[in-house]
Write an enzyme that holds these catalytic residues in place. Structure first.
Site, PDB file in Angstrom:
ATOM      1  N   ALA A  24     -16.950   5.716 -28.409  1.00 17.51           N
ATOM      2  CA  ALA A  24     -16.166   6.448 -29.404  1.00 17.51           C
ATOM      3  C   ALA A  24     -17.026   6.629 -30.638  1.00 17.51           C
ATOM      4  O   ALA A  24     -17.610   5.668 -31.150  1.00 17.51           O
ATOM      5  CB  ALA A  24     -14.893   5.671 -29.741  1.00 17.51           C
ATOM      6  N   CYS A  60      -1.783  -0.897   7.490  1.00 20.18           N
ATOM      7  CA  CYS A  60      -0.949   0.305   7.383  1.00 20.18           C
ATOM      8  C   CYS A  60      -0.970   1.114   8.665  1.00 20.18           C
ATOM      9  O   CYS A  60      -0.017   1.840   8.969  1.00 20.18           O
ATOM     10  CB  CYS A  60      -1.424   1.149   6.210  1.00 20.18           C
ATOM     11  SG  CYS A  60      -1.097   0.373   4.611  1.00 20.18           S
ATOM     12  N   CYS A  74      -5.449   1.549   6.318  1.00 19.26           N
ATOM     13  CA  CYS A  74      -6.240   0.337   6.592  1.00 19.26           C
ATOM     14  C   CYS A  74      -5.881  -0.222   7.965  1.00 19.26           C
ATOM     15  O   CYS A  74      -4.771  -0.073   8.462  1.00 19.26           O
ATOM     16  CB  CYS A  74      -6.027  -0.702   5.497  1.00 19.26           C
ATOM     17  SG  CYS A  74      -4.339  -1.340   5.404  1.00 19.26           S
ATOM     18  N   GLU A 100       1.277   3.722   2.085  1.00 20.87           N
ATOM     19  CA  GLU A 100       2.028   3.996   3.311  1.00 20.87           C
ATOM     20  C   GLU A 100       3.249   3.083   3.418  1.00 20.87           C
ATOM     21  O   GLU A 100       4.337   3.529   3.815  1.00 20.87           O
ATOM     22  CB  GLU A 100       1.129   3.803   4.533  1.00 20.87           C
ATOM     23  CG  GLU A 100      -0.079   4.732   4.569  1.00 20.87           C
ATOM     24  CD  GLU A 100      -1.324   4.108   3.942  1.00 20.87           C
ATOM     25  OE1 GLU A 100      -2.422   4.388   4.435  1.00 20.87           O
ATOM     26  OE2 GLU A 100      -1.183   3.339   2.957  1.00 20.87           O
ATOM     27  N   THR A 107     -26.467  -2.218 -25.288  1.00 17.48           N
ATOM     28  CA  THR A 107     -25.997  -2.432 -23.917  1.00 17.48           C
ATOM     29  C   THR A 107     -25.868  -1.111 -23.174  1.00 17.48           C
ATOM     30  O   THR A 107     -26.322  -0.978 -22.023  1.00 17.48           O
ATOM     31  CB  THR A 107     -24.647  -3.169 -23.938  1.00 17.48           C
ATOM     32  OG1 THR A 107     -24.819  -4.436 -24.574  1.00 17.48           O
ATOM     33  CG2 THR A 107     -24.119  -3.381 -22.528  1.00 17.48           C
ATOM     34  N   ARG A 158      -9.947   1.203 -18.644  1.00 17.08           N
ATOM     35  CA  ARG A 158     -10.154  -0.198 -18.262  1.00 17.08           C
ATOM     36  C   ARG A 158      -9.307  -0.550 -17.044  1.00 17.08           C
ATOM     37  O   ARG A 158      -9.791  -1.167 -16.084  1.00 17.08           O
ATOM     38  CB  ARG A 158      -9.769  -1.132 -19.419  1.00 17.08           C
ATOM     39  CG  ARG A 158     -10.638  -1.040 -20.648  1.00 17.08           C
ATOM     40  CD  ARG A 158     -10.075  -1.958 -21.741  1.00 17.08           C
ATOM     41  NE  ARG A 158     -10.806  -1.815 -22.997  1.00 17.08           N
ATOM     42  CZ  ARG A 158     -10.490  -2.436 -24.121  1.00 17.08           C
ATOM     43  NH1 ARG A 158      -9.415  -3.232 -24.144  1.00 17.08           N
ATOM     44  NH2 ARG A 158     -11.215  -2.255 -25.212  1.00 17.08           N
ATOM     45  N   HIS A 215       0.837  -1.195   0.000  1.00 19.62           N
ATOM     46  CA  HIS A 215       0.000   0.000   0.000  1.00 19.62           C
ATOM     47  C   HIS A 215       0.881   1.256   0.000  1.00 19.62           C
ATOM     48  O   HIS A 215       2.094   1.193   0.199  1.00 19.62           O
ATOM     49  CB  HIS A 215      -0.917  -0.007   1.219  1.00 19.62           C
ATOM     50  CG  HIS A 215      -1.987  -1.050   1.155  1.00 19.62           C
ATOM     51  ND1 HIS A 215      -3.018  -1.108   2.062  1.00 19.62           N
ATOM     52  CD2 HIS A 215      -2.197  -2.073   0.282  1.00 19.62           C
ATOM     53  CE1 HIS A 215      -3.815  -2.123   1.758  1.00 19.62           C
ATOM     54  NE2 HIS A 215      -3.334  -2.723   0.688  1.00 19.62           N
ATOM     55  N   ASP A 241     -16.630  -7.546 -33.333  1.00 21.66           N
ATOM     56  CA  ASP A 241     -15.261  -7.024 -33.276  1.00 21.66           C
ATOM     57  C   ASP A 241     -14.232  -8.017 -32.753  1.00 21.66           C
ATOM     58  O   ASP A 241     -13.032  -7.788 -32.898  1.00 21.66           O
ATOM     59  CB  ASP A 241     -15.225  -5.769 -32.392  1.00 21.66           C
ATOM     60  CG  ASP A 241     -16.090  -4.649 -32.930  1.00 21.66           C
ATOM     61  OD1 ASP A 241     -16.382  -4.652 -34.130  1.00 21.66           O
ATOM     62  OD2 ASP A 241     -16.481  -3.775 -32.135  1.00 21.66           O
TER      63      ASP A 241
END
Length: 340
Positions: free
Chosen positions: A158, A89, A80, A57, A275, A188, A55, A204
């Protein structure tokens, strides 16, 4: 990032931590930044590069070594307080002997929260709330998911100047240029999951991976295929990344709930038009990232349609645009305003 000059304010140090947090790809974990400062002088900083790694920290403390003793830690999210794939952390900061911890945002994850109280109980000064609005924006997907028990949904499309995402033949590769496509891959990776409908896969044959330097954990790929029309041999089912093939009746809130239970906090909905439109109809879109190309296709499907809007008062309202140039194209991002 190069070490900053000496003597910055608390606010400036926290802003540095927020900028740092945007460098890694730790989804589905939150992007966090940590800066260590002593006597007004920068010592070290850190951010998580991938889920399962150290992490923010821990990275900063490891870089600082003994110099962390007596320092102030500026952290964008409450440290955390549990042992997951890495130790807590909160304990690491206590053991390092820091003098003060400044936190931008409390952690809404019940499994990890409580770090601030643990640190405070060790006699360390703790402050919460500095630059919280800016930090909240940098961690929007994770925070939304923890508070709403479903992934944060970003629609990505797009299209040309006439809002069409393909020609009538289905040809759509490539409407935008390489810079815009790379920005889509970054989305993504930052969100940690990407979803498309079966028609997009059939037309595609996309891999739906994030081909970006620094990505360790590929995004989860989700394919909606209610009538099970795909063969299972398409590229989206290869071994490059995990894939969820959702068949049978598609109830989007249930799909999102299951993804959240599986650990997904952010979801990029990438098409096709039916969609994307189904997510809008269900009121499940939180942000739009549109890539506008300097082209006019003339015919073909629009990126969203069929929402049944009969007056401007019913239109989906978006917040302020954030616009970036991506080569010859534009990336236009905006949040969906509450009430839509």
């Amino acid at each position: 990032m190069s070490p900053p000059v000496k003597g910055l304010s608390d606010r400036q140090w926290m802003r540095r931590a927020i900028r740092l947090s945007e460098r890694g790809f730790p989804a589905p974990n939150p992007p966090v930044g940590c800066v260590l400062v002593k006597d007004g002088q920068w010592i070290a900083d850190g951010y998580p590069t991938f889920a399962g790694g150290p992490h923010a920290e821990a990275v900063a403390l490891a870089a600082a070594g003994e110099a962390a003793r007596g320092a102030t830690a500026y952290v964008t999210l409450e440290p955390c307080n549990h042992t997951g794939r890495t130790p807590p952390c909160s304990r690491a900061l206590i053991q390092a002997g820091v003098r003060r911890v400044v936190i931008a945002v409390k952690d809404p994850n019940p499994n990890a929260a409580g770090g601030a109280d643990h640190i405070r109980s060790a006699g360390i000064e703790v402050e919460i709330g500095l630059e919280s609005e800016l930090a909240e924006r940098s961690m929007a997907p994770f925070l939304f998911a923890m508070r709403n028990r479903r992934p944060y949904v970003v629609v990505k499309a797009a299209f040309g100047m006439d809002a069409r995402i393909s020609l009538p033949s289905g040809e759509s590769q490539w409407i935008t240029g390489p810079s815009a496509r790379r920005a889509g891959h970054v989305l993504r990776a930052r969100l940690g999951a990407v979803l498309v409908g079966w028609r997009t896969v059939a037309a595609d044959n996309p891999r739906l991976t994030a081909r970006v330097t620094g990505v360790v954990n590929q995004p989860v790929r989700v394919v909606l295929d209610p009538r099970n029309q795909l063969t299972g041999q398409e590229s989206v089912f290869n071994a490059e990344a995990p894939t969820r093939h959702v068949t049978g009746p598609i109830i989007l809130p249930d799909v999102l709930s299951q993804l959240f239970e599986d650990g997904v906090t952010g979801l990029l909905v990438g098409g096709g038009s039916l969609t994307i439109s189904s997510f809008f109809k269900a009121g499940l879109v939180d942000r739009v990232e549109a890539f506008l190309a300097p082209k006019i296709l003339g015919d073909g499907p629009a990126w969203v349609s069929g929402l049944g809007i009969s007056s401007l008062a019913e239109a989906v309202q978006l917040g302020e645009f954030q616009i970036r140039r991506r080569g010859q194209d534009l990336q236009i991002g905006a949040d969906i305003l509450p009430g839509n």
